[in-house]
Enzyme design. Structure first.
Site, PDB file in Angstrom:
ATOM      1  N   ASP A  20      17.517   5.978  -6.577  1.00  0.00           N
ATOM      2  CA  ASP A  20      16.915   6.034  -7.954  1.00  0.00           C
ATOM      3  C   ASP A  20      16.972   7.554  -8.474  1.00  0.00           C
ATOM      4  O   ASP A  20      16.572   7.549  -9.557  1.00  0.00           O
ATOM      5  CB  ASP A  20      15.696   5.198  -8.164  1.00  0.00           C
ATOM      6  CG  ASP A  20      14.518   5.959  -7.422  1.00  0.00           C
ATOM      7  OD1 ASP A  20      14.828   6.792  -6.907  1.00  0.00           O
ATOM      8  OD2 ASP A  20      13.280   5.288  -7.681  1.00  0.00           O
ATOM      9  N   SER A  21      17.229   8.236  -7.396  1.00  0.00           N
ATOM     10  CA  SER A  21      17.434   9.827  -7.971  1.00  0.00           C
ATOM     11  C   SER A  21      18.473   9.880  -8.894  1.00  0.00           C
ATOM     12  O   SER A  21      18.760  11.064  -9.410  1.00  0.00           O
ATOM     13  CB  SER A  21      17.517  10.629  -6.926  1.00  0.00           C
ATOM     14  OG  SER A  21      18.593  10.133  -5.831  1.00  0.00           O
ATOM     15  N   ASP A  81      18.221   0.790  -4.102  1.00  0.00           N
ATOM     16  CA  ASP A  81      16.853   1.485  -4.132  1.00  0.00           C
ATOM     17  C   ASP A  81      16.332   0.516  -5.622  1.00  0.00           C
ATOM     18  O   ASP A  81      16.822   0.798  -6.557  1.00  0.00           O
ATOM     19  CB  ASP A  81      17.109   3.148  -4.593  1.00  0.00           C
ATOM     20  CG  ASP A  81      15.636   3.717  -4.354  1.00  0.00           C
ATOM     21  OD1 ASP A  81      14.846   3.085  -3.913  1.00  0.00           O
ATOM     22  OD2 ASP A  81      15.802   5.015  -4.604  1.00  0.00           O
ATOM     23  N   LYS A 109      15.745  -0.799  -0.533  1.00  0.00           N
ATOM     24  CA  LYS A 109      14.626  -0.045  -0.238  1.00  0.00           C
ATOM     25  C   LYS A 109      13.671  -0.073  -1.320  1.00  0.00           C
ATOM     26  O   LYS A 109      14.199  -0.280  -2.484  1.00  0.00           O
ATOM     27  CB  LYS A 109      15.008   1.459  -0.144  1.00  0.00           C
ATOM     28  CG  LYS A 109      13.811   2.366  -0.035  1.00  0.00           C
ATOM     29  CD  LYS A 109      14.372   3.771   0.196  1.00  0.00           C
ATOM     30  CE  LYS A 109      14.895   4.869  -1.046  1.00  0.00           C
ATOM     31  NZ  LYS A 109      13.540   5.014  -1.878  1.00  0.00           N
ATOM     32  N   GLU A 158       8.808  10.453   3.120  1.00  0.00           N
ATOM     33  CA  GLU A 158       8.988  11.415   2.173  1.00  0.00           C
ATOM     34  C   GLU A 158       7.876  12.564   2.366  1.00  0.00           C
ATOM     35  O   GLU A 158       6.817  12.229   1.798  1.00  0.00           O
ATOM     36  CB  GLU A 158       9.390  10.768   0.927  1.00  0.00           C
ATOM     37  CG  GLU A 158       9.766  12.094   0.087  1.00  0.00           C
ATOM     38  CD  GLU A 158      10.542  11.862  -1.192  1.00  0.00           C
ATOM     39  OE1 GLU A 158      11.008  10.402  -1.484  1.00  0.00           O
ATOM     40  OE2 GLU A 158      10.746  12.594  -2.109  1.00  0.00           O
TER      41      GLU A 158
HETATM   42  O1  KIV Z   1      16.242   8.031  -4.566  1.00  0.00           O
HETATM   43  C1  KIV Z   1      16.399   8.674  -3.755  1.00  0.00           C
HETATM   44  O2  KIV Z   1      17.450   9.685  -3.835  1.00  0.00           O
HETATM   45  C2  KIV Z   1      15.600   8.636  -2.684  1.00  0.00           C
HETATM   46  C3  KIV Z   1      15.369   9.447  -1.441  1.00  0.00           C
HETATM   47  C4  KIV Z   1      14.508   9.258  -0.417  1.00  0.00           C
HETATM   48  C5  KIV Z   1      16.558  10.254  -0.974  1.00  0.00           C
HETATM   49  O3  KIV Z   1      14.802   7.814  -2.632  1.00  0.00           O
END
Ligand code: KIV
Length: 313
Positions: free
Chosen positions: A68-69, A107, A137, A206
């Site tokens: 989600d980054s 994500d 995730k 993290e």
């Molecule tokens: O969204 C993301 O990039 C993450 C990190 C753990 C890499 O959740």
């Protein structure tokens, strides 16, 4: 160089061959467990499109996260909580199409698994089917163990993201490291234990001090991926843009290994110059035989001049 024929390979063939030793078989959770058992650390990267995923699979990166980054890196938002659900599903599928033999993690975005179990189940199902995710995730603490339990029982392999959880950064006033006090350390360990007991097949921690990682590793029965969590984890993840030098201010734990931003500047400047010099390169289209002559003098192109402009010298 092709070893059998002794001939030079095109970059495309060289890249294809580079995949073979590392990724002959698709990467599965079993692969990660075996690597973990053998003490081989595995690499993961967050990336968001099919092309980048394809090159990273060729490089032998076994795990890709359509993180989600992307809300920040791709869409230009300040926070990850602005990640749109449909976009998240689309980029997960794009990464899987680009890297079909890689283990691809989706994500789940902010509030896509909090409002009700039904909504969490429906959204996770979309990541598994439309998004073709191998693992889903979600950022969680011990209070969300029930959701992880239900999703796992329904057949969704979950990676539980603990420690610093960027989706909660509006509450903390920005992304902050976790586990820097004794109480906070205990909480991260409790979260990891509860989510693992609920069925999570992977843990991701993290931005925590090494002491937290060491404690989580003591209780972990599943592979643990770290980001800013020291070297003690089974796997390591970074955002690909941070790794290749595309981020202006990367997080403190991310050390670039390439300067692609600089290379882009050079390429952009070169293109500006080429265009201004009328040297666009490549191959030109020509009219079919005899067609140009039918246009008469006014419609005909001065081909000599044209060629001179596109291929000077
Ligand atoms: O969204 C993301 O990039 C993450 C990190 C753990 C890499 O959740």
């Amino acid at each position: 160089m092709d070893i059998q024929s002794g001939m030079s390979l095109s970059p495309h063939d060289a890249a294809k061959n580079a995949v073979e030793p590392n990724m002959a078989e698709p990467v599965t959770l079993k692969t990660l467990k075996q690597m973990t058992r053998r003490g081989e650390a595995f690499a993961c990267l967050a990336c968001y499109d099919a092309t980048t995923a394809r090159w990273l699979e060729r490089a032998g990166v076994p795990v890709l996260l359509a993180g989600d980054s992307a809300a920040q890196v791709v869409l230009g938002f300040e926070r990850t909580i602005d990640m749109p659900l449909d976009f998240a599903i689309q980029i997960t599928a794009a990464v899987k199409r680009g890297a079909p033999r890689t283990l691809v993690m989706a994500d789940m975005p902010f509030m896509s698994y909090h409002r009700s179990i039904d909504e969490a189940m429906g959204n996770a199902a979309r990541f598994m089917t439309e998004g073709m995710a191998d693992v889903v995730k979600l950022e969680a603490d011990e209070t969300q163990a029930g959701i992880v339990d239900r999703l796992t029982r329904a057949g969704v392999p979950i990676c539980a993201h603990v420690g610093c959880r960027p989706q909660t950064s509006s509450v903390t006033g920005g992304p902050v490291a976790a586990g820097r006090t004794g109480d906070s350390l205990e909480q991260v360990v409790k979260d990891a234990a509860a989510l693992q007991d609920a069925g999570a097949v992977l843990l991701l921690i993290e931005a925590v001090p090494d002491e937290v990682t060491a404690r989580v590793m003591e209780i972990a029965k599943v592979p643990v991926i770290g980001i800013g969590a020291g070297t003690g984890c089974d796997g390591q993840i970074l955002v690909v843009n941070d790794l290749i030098g595309l981020t202006d201010q990367p997080p403190r734990f991310a050390e670039p290994v390439a300067q692609v931003g600089e290379a882009l500047i050079q390429a952009g400047r070169q293109w500006v110059k080429n265009v201004s010099d009328r040297r666009i390169g490549g191959k030109r289209y020509t009219m079919r035989a005899g067609e140009s002559e039918k246009l008469g003098a006014g419609g005909q192109v001065d081909r000599v001049d044209c060629n001179r402009l596109s291929n000077p010298g």
